[in-house]
Design an enzyme around this catalytic site. Structure first.
Site, PDB file in Angstrom:
ATOM      1  N   LYS A 129       0.856  -1.190   0.000  1.00 20.17           N
ATOM      2  CA  LYS A 129       0.000   0.000   0.000  1.00 20.17           C
ATOM      3  C   LYS A 129       0.886   1.232   0.000  1.00 20.17           C
ATOM      4  O   LYS A 129       2.032   1.183   0.456  1.00 20.17           O
ATOM      5  CB  LYS A 129      -0.867   0.024   1.258  1.00 20.17           C
ATOM      6  CG  LYS A 129      -2.133   0.840   1.126  1.00 20.17           C
ATOM      7  CD  LYS A 129      -3.239   0.033   0.498  1.00 20.17           C
ATOM      8  CE  LYS A 129      -4.489   0.830   0.247  1.00 20.17           C
ATOM      9  NZ  LYS A 129      -5.617  -0.056  -0.059  1.00 20.17           N
ATOM     10  N   ASP A 169      -7.023   4.423  -4.304  1.00 16.01           N
ATOM     11  CA  ASP A 169      -7.677   4.269  -3.002  1.00 16.01           C
ATOM     12  C   ASP A 169      -8.312   5.649  -2.748  1.00 16.01           C
ATOM     13  O   ASP A 169      -8.523   6.415  -3.705  1.00 16.01           O
ATOM     14  CB  ASP A 169      -6.652   3.874  -1.915  1.00 16.01           C
ATOM     15  CG  ASP A 169      -7.315   3.341  -0.631  1.00 16.01           C
ATOM     16  OD1 ASP A 169      -7.668   2.155  -0.603  1.00 16.01           O
ATOM     17  OD2 ASP A 169      -7.482   4.106   0.330  1.00 16.01           O
TER      18      ASP A 169
HETATM   19  N1  GLU Z   1      -7.307   0.266  -2.716  1.00 19.17           N
HETATM   20  C1  GLU Z   1      -8.084  -0.880  -3.046  1.00 19.17           C
HETATM   21  C2  GLU Z   1      -8.159  -1.816  -1.850  1.00 19.17           C
HETATM   22  O1  GLU Z   1      -8.231  -1.341  -0.732  1.00 19.17           O
HETATM   23  C3  GLU Z   1      -7.688  -1.526  -4.347  1.00 19.17           C
HETATM   24  C4  GLU Z   1      -6.264  -1.966  -4.475  1.00 19.17           C
HETATM   25  C5  GLU Z   1      -5.896  -2.437  -5.877  1.00 19.17           C
HETATM   26  O2  GLU Z   1      -6.729  -2.492  -6.764  1.00 19.17           O
HETATM   27  O3  GLU Z   1      -4.711  -2.763  -6.037  1.00 19.17           O
HETATM   28  O4  GLU Z   1      -8.197  -3.000  -1.965  1.00 19.17           O
END
Ligand code: GLU
Length: 448
Positions: A129, A169
């Site tokens: 992340k 996100d």
């Molecule tokens: N931010 C999204 C999550 O919390 C998607 C992450 C992604 O698609 O890599 O899963």
């Protein structure tokens, strides 16, 4: 608080000691560890190989300066992060969050959750992340572009289709990903589609990615309802938030015959007993980038409140899709008193642990975000598949794959909960099933 298994307690104490001040990260680890007692009891090989100690330590953490110039010519400095948490199952995968509340503890909680979420999808993706404390609110397009370009100038050395694949996100959607992809392409002189997901459909993106987190959450909850012999038909539903996740959760609830009567943003919430007018909400949020309070200008029968909480609105099903810890113990008590039967986390960790305990003791089916909202990242993995094969699938095909994946996650969670003597406990099912797949891969790959 539930007592931790004696093998887990010292590991958790170490997490507290080695990561001071990172409350959200502590919370996310605690939540997973509370489910893992029966696992460590059954699997001494995990304990001997120090899997628990290893899994709470990110493989790599990158923190960098993001300098940029605002529209009035003033130099601004933000902080950028990418936490590459675990790559036992595949390249690091997870979104980027741009929000003023971002600091290392938030990125680590999100990265930690992402490991288990990605594992639950059954697809070959590790967990990571990133993000920044940059606040996009009130910034012009040109400022957003300059910030994204500066952010990517540094991030580009750490990512790649086989290494780490960021996505969106909170605060990062198609516009921001476009500016970042453009800068990556320019820096590398390569159209490496697989380096980011959530791209626009005309430049390497997948159909359904935008809708996937919201749709997926509702597909999961529909499975929960079906297992109780029920459906969304005629149900009153409250969905908090009005970003990407909330909007497409609302759309899917409406398609399945439920009525969404309330939605919110950071300034307050709207109640519309006739059912939220989704086209209006999309126009306000996606086109105008406006505030939800504008809803009542066009729909005077609806009401807007800037104080109190959306969780005081009586409903059958609650779907928190805004942000972490938005639903606390008092909110959970109010929801239970009003007869809620199903709660599904569209956001990451929106319910506090105390709230989750209230739901559990009241017999409410509570689905944690790492299971309920996994459709977003799962569709990102489908985008990676399409990029790798230079293909692009139809909306219907991609949506059918998403539906199938969400049903798979539901069944995996439910079966694991049964197997470990916790029938109906989606928290235990998700944590154990997600953990076991990663732990087995870590064992197989040796001490790395
Ligand atoms: N931010 C999204 C999550 O919390 C998607 C992450 C992604 O698609 O890599 O899963």
């Amino acid at each position: 608080m539930t007592q931790l298994h004696p093998h887990l307690e010292p590991v958790f104490d170490d997490v507290l000691r080695r990561n001071p001040g990172e409350a959200e990260f502590h919370q996310a680890v605690r939540e997973v560890f509370e489910s893992l007692g029966p696992v460590v009891a059954k699997r001494p090989d995990y304990v001997d190989a120090q899997i628990l100690h290893r899994i709470v330590e990110p493989e790599r953490q990158i923190i960098f300066r993001v300098p940029w110039i605002d529209d009035s010519g003033v130099v601004q400095i933000n902080r950028g992060f990418r936490v590459q948490f675990n790559s036992a199952l595949g390249p690091y995968k997870g979104g980027l969050r741009f929000h003023p509340s971002v600091y290392l503890g938030i990125i680590k909680f999100l990265g930690f959750e992402q490991i288990f979420k990605n594992s639950l999808t059954g697809l070959p993706i590790g967990g990571g992340k990133g993000g920044s404390d940059f606040d996009p609110k009130g910034r012009s397009d040109a400022e957003i572009m300059r910030f994204c370009q500066s952010f990517m100038t540094e991030l580009s050395s750490h990512i790649g289709q086989y290494t780490d694949v960021p996505a969106g996100d909170i605060g990062v959607g198609g516009r921001e990903l476009g500016y970042m992809f453009g800068q990556y392409k320019r820096l590398t002189n390569a159209y490496e589609s697989g380096v980011l997901t959530g791209k626009g459909p005309t430049w390497g993106g997948s159909q359904v990615r935008k809708e996937a987190t919201g749709y997926g959450t509702i597909y999961f909850l529909d499975q929960v309802l079906q297992s109780k012999g029920e459906s969304f038909e005629g149900k009153r539903v409250v969905v908090s938030g009005s970003g990407n996740v909330a909007i497409y959760a609302i759309e899917k609830v409406q398609q399945l015959g439920g009525t969404v009567i309330a939605a919110s943003d950071s300034a307050g919430y709207v109640v519309d007993e006739r059912g939220i007018d989704l086209e209006l909400l999309k126009e306000i949020k996606e086109v105008r980038r406006g505030r939800i309070s504008e809803y009542v200008d066009a729909r005077p029968h609806a009401s807007f409140s800037s104080s109190g909480t959306i969780w005081s609105v009586p409903c059958d099903i609650a779907v928190p899709c805004a942000t972490q810890n938005e639903l606390d113990e008092d909110d959970a008590v109010a929801l239970v008193e009003h007869g809620v039967t199903v709660v599904g986390e569209g956001a990451n960790m929106p319910a506090t642990q105390a709230a989750a305990r209230v739901f559990a003791s009241a017999g409410v089916a509570f689905v944690p975000g790492k299971a309920a909202n996994a459709g977003g990242v799962a569709t990102s993995a489908l985008e990676m598949q399409q990029n790798a094969s230079r293909d692009s699938w139809s909306f219907e095909h991609t949506d059918a794959r998403l539906h199938e994946i969400m049903k798979g996650i539901h069944d995996r969670c439910a079966e694991t909960a049964d197997e470990y003597g916790r029938p109906g406990d989606y928290v235990a099912g998700a944590n154990i099933a997600g953990f076991n797949r990663v732990a087995d891969a870590m064992l197989a790959l040796g001490v790395i």
